[in-house]
Scaffold this motif. Structure first.
Motif, PDB file in Angstrom:
ATOM      1  N   CYS A 187       0.860  -1.182   0.000  1.00 31.67           N
ATOM      2  CA  CYS A 187       0.000   0.000   0.000  1.00 31.67           C
ATOM      3  C   CYS A 187       0.901   1.238   0.000  1.00 31.67           C
ATOM      4  CB  CYS A 187      -0.934  -0.045   1.206  1.00 31.67           C
ATOM      5  SG  CYS A 187      -1.989  -1.534   1.217  1.00 31.67           S
ATOM      6  N   PHE A 188       0.338   2.420   0.163  1.00 35.61           N
ATOM      7  CA  PHE A 188       1.203   3.585  -0.009  1.00 35.61           C
ATOM      8  C   PHE A 188       0.747   4.800   0.787  1.00 35.61           C
ATOM      9  CE2 PHE A 188      -1.893   3.531  -3.507  1.00 35.61           C
ATOM     10  CZ  PHE A 188      -2.422   4.811  -3.467  1.00 35.61           C
ATOM     11  N   MET A 189       1.728   5.676   1.037  1.00 35.88           N
ATOM     12  CA  MET A 189       1.489   6.956   1.682  1.00 35.88           C
ATOM     13  C   MET A 189       1.376   8.044   0.617  1.00 35.88           C
ATOM     14  SD  MET A 189       3.822   6.802   5.121  1.00 35.88           S
ATOM     15  CE  MET A 189       2.729   8.002   5.876  1.00 35.88           C
ATOM     16  N   THR A 190       0.712   9.133   0.985  1.00 35.56           N
ATOM     17  CA  THR A 190       0.548  10.275   0.083  1.00 35.56           C
ATOM     18  C   THR A 190       1.014  11.522   0.835  1.00 35.56           C
ATOM     19  OG1 THR A 190      -1.765  10.472   0.801  1.00 35.56           O
ATOM     20  CG2 THR A 190      -1.350   9.241  -1.229  1.00 35.56           C
ATOM     21  N   ILE A 191       2.316  11.651   0.975  1.00 39.59           N
ATOM     22  CA  ILE A 191       2.868  12.676   1.853  1.00 39.59           C
ATOM     23  C   ILE A 191       2.908  14.056   1.216  1.00 39.59           C
ATOM     24  CG2 ILE A 191       4.178  10.996   3.177  1.00 39.59           C
ATOM     25  CD1 ILE A 191       6.698  11.886   1.656  1.00 39.59           C
ATOM     26  N   GLY A 192       2.351  14.189  -0.001  1.00 42.90           N
ATOM     27  CA  GLY A 192       2.203  15.522  -0.575  1.00 42.90           C
ATOM     28  C   GLY A 192       1.137  16.330   0.128  1.00 42.90           C
ATOM     29  N   SER A 193       0.300  15.675   0.930  1.00 47.45           N
ATOM     30  CA  SER A 193      -0.729  16.349   1.720  1.00 47.45           C
ATOM     31  C   SER A 193      -0.283  16.417   3.172  1.00 47.45           C
ATOM     32  CB  SER A 193      -2.059  15.592   1.639  1.00 47.45           C
ATOM     33  OG  SER A 193      -2.595  15.637   0.335  1.00 47.45           O
ATOM     34  N   ARG A 194      -0.306  17.604   3.727  1.00 41.29           N
ATOM     35  CA  ARG A 194       0.040  17.789   5.139  1.00 41.29           C
ATOM     36  C   ARG A 194      -0.957  18.763   5.764  1.00 41.29           C
ATOM     37  NH1 ARG A 194       5.323  16.839   6.654  1.00 41.29           N
ATOM     38  NH2 ARG A 194       4.415  16.781   8.753  1.00 41.29           N
ATOM     39  N   LEU A 195      -1.062  18.680   7.060  1.00 43.44           N
ATOM     40  CA  LEU A 195      -1.930  19.589   7.816  1.00 43.44           C
ATOM     41  C   LEU A 195      -1.057  20.614   8.543  1.00 43.44           C
ATOM     42  CD1 LEU A 195      -4.632  20.468   9.087  1.00 43.44           C
ATOM     43  CD2 LEU A 195      -4.269  18.719  10.830  1.00 43.44           C
ATOM     44  N   ARG A 196      -1.279  21.874   8.223  1.00 45.07           N
ATOM     45  CA  ARG A 196      -0.539  22.942   8.900  1.00 45.07           C
ATOM     46  C   ARG A 196      -1.356  23.437  10.085  1.00 45.07           C
ATOM     47  NH1 ARG A 196       4.018  25.271   7.557  1.00 45.07           N
ATOM     48  NH2 ARG A 196       3.949  24.416   5.441  1.00 45.07           N
ATOM     49  N   LYS A 197      -0.757  23.413  11.245  1.00 52.53           N
ATOM     50  CA  LYS A 197      -1.437  23.814  12.477  1.00 52.53           C
ATOM     51  C   LYS A 197      -1.499  25.342  12.583  1.00 52.53           C
ATOM     52  CE  LYS A 197       1.288  21.214  15.060  1.00 52.53           C
ATOM     53  NZ  LYS A 197       1.839  20.452  16.222  1.00 52.53           N
ATOM     54  N   PRO A 198      -2.359  25.878  13.477  1.00 50.78           N
ATOM     55  CA  PRO A 198      -2.507  27.333  13.609  1.00 50.78           C
ATOM     56  C   PRO A 198      -1.197  28.067  13.877  1.00 50.78           C
ATOM     57  CG  PRO A 198      -4.297  26.228  14.737  1.00 50.78           C
ATOM     58  CD  PRO A 198      -3.345  25.154  14.312  1.00 50.78           C
ATOM     59  N   ASP A 199      -0.235  27.387  14.518  1.00 56.14           N
ATOM     60  CA  ASP A 199       1.026  28.064  14.823  1.00 56.14           C
ATOM     61  C   ASP A 199       2.014  27.993  13.652  1.00 56.14           C
ATOM     62  OD1 ASP A 199       1.864  25.448  14.846  1.00 56.14           O
ATOM     63  OD2 ASP A 199       2.546  25.432  16.927  1.00 56.14           O
ATOM     64  N   GLY A 200       1.578  27.411  12.529  1.00 59.39           N
ATOM     65  CA  GLY A 200       2.416  27.340  11.349  1.00 59.39           C
ATOM     66  C   GLY A 200       3.225  26.075  11.206  1.00 59.39           C
ATOM     67  N   THR A 201       3.316  25.269  12.249  1.00 61.64           N
ATOM     68  CA  THR A 201       4.054  24.013  12.167  1.00 61.64           C
ATOM     69  C   THR A 201       3.183  22.945  11.515  1.00 61.64           C
ATOM     70  OG1 THR A 201       3.337  23.321  14.370  1.00 61.64           O
ATOM     71  CG2 THR A 201       5.391  24.576  14.214  1.00 61.64           C
ATOM     72  N   LEU A 202       3.844  21.893  11.033  1.00 63.28           N
ATOM     73  CA  LEU A 202       3.127  20.810  10.364  1.00 63.28           C
ATOM     74  C   LEU A 202       2.722  19.728  11.359  1.00 63.28           C
ATOM     75  CD1 LEU A 202       5.303  20.484   7.148  1.00 63.28           C
ATOM     76  CD2 LEU A 202       2.957  21.338   7.262  1.00 63.28           C
ATOM     77  N   ASP A 203       1.503  19.256  11.235  1.00 60.11           N
ATOM     78  CA  ASP A 203       1.029  18.134  12.029  1.00 60.11           C
ATOM     79  C   ASP A 203       1.894  16.913  11.702  1.00 60.11           C
ATOM     80  OD1 ASP A 203      -1.944  17.381  13.419  1.00 60.11           O
ATOM     81  OD2 ASP A 203      -0.822  15.704  12.572  1.00 60.11           O
ATOM     82  N   ALA A 204       2.196  16.100  12.696  1.00 60.83           N
ATOM     83  CA  ALA A 204       3.071  14.935  12.494  1.00 60.83           C
ATOM     84  C   ALA A 204       2.376  13.788  11.774  1.00 60.83           C
ATOM     85  CB  ALA A 204       3.614  14.451  13.828  1.00 60.83           C
ATOM     86  N   ARG A 205       1.047  13.872  11.631  1.00 58.36           N
ATOM     87  CA  ARG A 205       0.335  12.839  10.889  1.00 58.36           C
ATOM     88  C   ARG A 205       0.555  13.011   9.385  1.00 58.36           C
ATOM     89  NH1 ARG A 205      -5.618  13.844  12.534  1.00 58.36           N
ATOM     90  NH2 ARG A 205      -4.805  15.971  12.503  1.00 58.36           N
ATOM     91  N   THR A 206       0.687  11.897   8.681  1.00 61.53           N
ATOM     92  CA  THR A 206       0.822  11.931   7.226  1.00 61.53           C
ATOM     93  C   THR A 206      -0.150  10.928   6.629  1.00 61.53           C
ATOM     94  OG1 THR A 206       2.691  10.419   7.459  1.00 61.53           O
ATOM     95  CG2 THR A 206       3.199  12.733   7.139  1.00 61.53           C
ATOM     96  N   PRO A 207      -0.915  11.323   5.597  1.00 64.41           N
ATOM     97  CA  PRO A 207      -1.972  10.465   5.051  1.00 64.41           C
ATOM     98  C   PRO A 207      -1.428   9.240   4.319  1.00 64.41           C
ATOM     99  CG  PRO A 207      -2.279  12.767   4.410  1.00 64.41           C
ATOM    100  CD  PRO A 207      -0.901  12.643   4.955  1.00 64.41           C
ATOM    101  N   ALA A 208      -2.203   8.182   4.361  1.00 62.51           N
ATOM    102  CA  ALA A 208      -1.866   6.949   3.660  1.00 62.51           C
ATOM    103  C   ALA A 208      -3.149   6.225   3.275  1.00 62.51           C
ATOM    104  CB  ALA A 208      -0.994   6.049   4.535  1.00 62.51           C
ATOM    105  N   ILE A 209      -3.031   5.342   2.303  1.00 68.30           N
ATOM    106  CA  ILE A 209      -4.158   4.516   1.871  1.00 68.30           C
ATOM    107  C   ILE A 209      -3.730   3.064   1.968  1.00 68.30           C
ATOM    108  CG2 ILE A 209      -5.821   4.046   0.025  1.00 68.30           C
ATOM    109  CD1 ILE A 209      -5.089   6.777  -1.170  1.00 68.30           C
ATOM    110  N   TRP A 210      -4.480   2.285   2.733  1.00 67.39           N
ATOM    111  CA  TRP A 210      -4.155   0.872   2.845  1.00 67.39           C
ATOM    112  C   TRP A 210      -5.433   0.049   3.000  1.00 67.39           C
ATOM    113  CZ3 TRP A 210      -3.131   4.222   6.967  1.00 67.39           C
ATOM    114  CH2 TRP A 210      -3.544   3.847   8.253  1.00 67.39           C
ATOM    115  N   ILE A 211      -5.299  -1.198   3.402  1.00 63.21           N
ATOM    116  CA  ILE A 211      -6.423  -2.127   3.476  1.00 63.21           C
ATOM    117  C   ILE A 211      -6.688  -2.470   4.932  1.00 63.21           C
ATOM    118  CG2 ILE A 211      -7.283  -4.408   2.780  1.00 63.21           C
ATOM    119  CD1 ILE A 211      -5.297  -4.177   0.373  1.00 63.21           C
ATOM    120  N   SER A 212      -7.922  -2.299   5.359  1.00 64.59           N
ATOM    121  CA  SER A 212      -8.264  -2.531   6.756  1.00 64.59           C
ATOM    122  C   SER A 212      -8.222  -4.022   7.101  1.00 64.59           C
ATOM    123  CB  SER A 212      -9.662  -1.985   7.053  1.00 64.59           C
ATOM    124  OG  SER A 212     -10.069  -2.320   8.363  1.00 64.59           O
ATOM    125  N   ASN A 213      -7.769  -4.308   8.309  1.00 67.35           N
ATOM    126  CA  ASN A 213      -7.824  -5.673   8.837  1.00 67.35           C
ATOM    127  C   ASN A 213      -9.117  -5.932   9.603  1.00 67.35           C
ATOM    128  OD1 ASN A 213      -5.325  -6.643   7.890  1.00 67.35           O
ATOM    129  ND2 ASN A 213      -4.235  -5.633   9.561  1.00 67.35           N
TER     130      ASN A 213
END
Length: 228
Positions: free
Chosen positions: A165-191
């Motif tokens: 499966c794969f990550m899509t790290i071109g998308s990030r969440l910028r927090k109100p203080d300008g820093t980036l959220d440590a979460r990074t989006p990915a698409i995979w298959i649920s267990n």
């Protein structure tokens, strides 16, 4: 850091022709989500195929047809995914999924655009996003944004495989203080475990992983370029 040589056994077949991709989006109702007509989708695909040349236009130029996330956000696209008859979903602790926007890259300023040279990044499995991003940059590639990854699986479901499966790290969440959220989006298959629920076992899943963590079953999807 793991070996960077791609495994030829994981090479996927070519994407469907652009005209076929257009009909797929129309069938799923993506044009309505985006506020576009079916004819607009068809016309864009036809023009893109023509610009790619007669030979490429006949089979599709290997590019992915994508709708800009401002028109069709991830929250609306994820439920259209299917695997084993089960619809896709966004994990419950990612209610802010649509706030993950393109980071350090520019998308074409158009409702529809093409994504070329899409690759799942299997050779970067067990890398962290922090390790993968500079490697992609060195290869003159940019990571996919989340909606592009969803579009890819909508058009080519086999792009999502168990342990590939794969990550899509071109998308990030910028927090109100300008820093980036440590979460990074990915698409995979649920267990089908935990809060996913057993009824979602084998369903396509939009979730997240930490920026500095490695996962043996996640590569890093990327592209050689985009055009509107």
């Amino acid at each position: 850091m793991p070996d960077t040589t791609p495994d030829p056994s994981t090479v996927l077949p070519a994407l469907p022709a652009l005209s076929v991709q257009a009909e797929r989006l129309i069938e799923l109702g993506v044009h309505e989500i985006a506020g576009l007509s079916a004819d607009e989708i068809r016309a864009f695909a036809a023009q893109a195929a023509a610009e790619a040349g007669p030979e490429a236009g006949a089979v599709g130029d290997g590019a992915l047809l994508a709708v800009h996330p401002d028109r069709a956000p991830a929250s609306a696209l994820a439920p259209l995914l299917r695997r084993d008859g089960r619809p896709g979903f966004v994990v419950v602790d990612m209610a802010d999924v649509d706030a993950f926007t393109p980071c350090a890259l520019e998308l074409p300023d158009a409702p529809l655009y093409m994504v070329s040279g899409v690759d799942r990044g299997d050779h970067m499995s067990n890398w962290s996003p922090d390790e993968a991003l500079p490697a992609l940059t060195k290869e003159d590639r940019t990571p996919l944004v989340l909606t592009e990854g969803i579009h890819w699986v909508l058009q080519q479901p086999e792009a999502l495989e168990r342990n590939l499966c794969f990550m899509t790290i071109g998308s990030r969440l910028r927090k109100p203080d300008g820093t980036l959220d440590a979460r990074t989006p990915a698409i995979w298959i649920s267990n089908g475990t935990g809060r996913d629920g057993r009824e979602r076992r084998n369903a396509p899943k939009v979730g997240w992983c930490w920026w500095n963590n490695r996962h043996t079953w996640l590569g890093f999807a990327s592209t050689t370029g985009r055009r509107g």
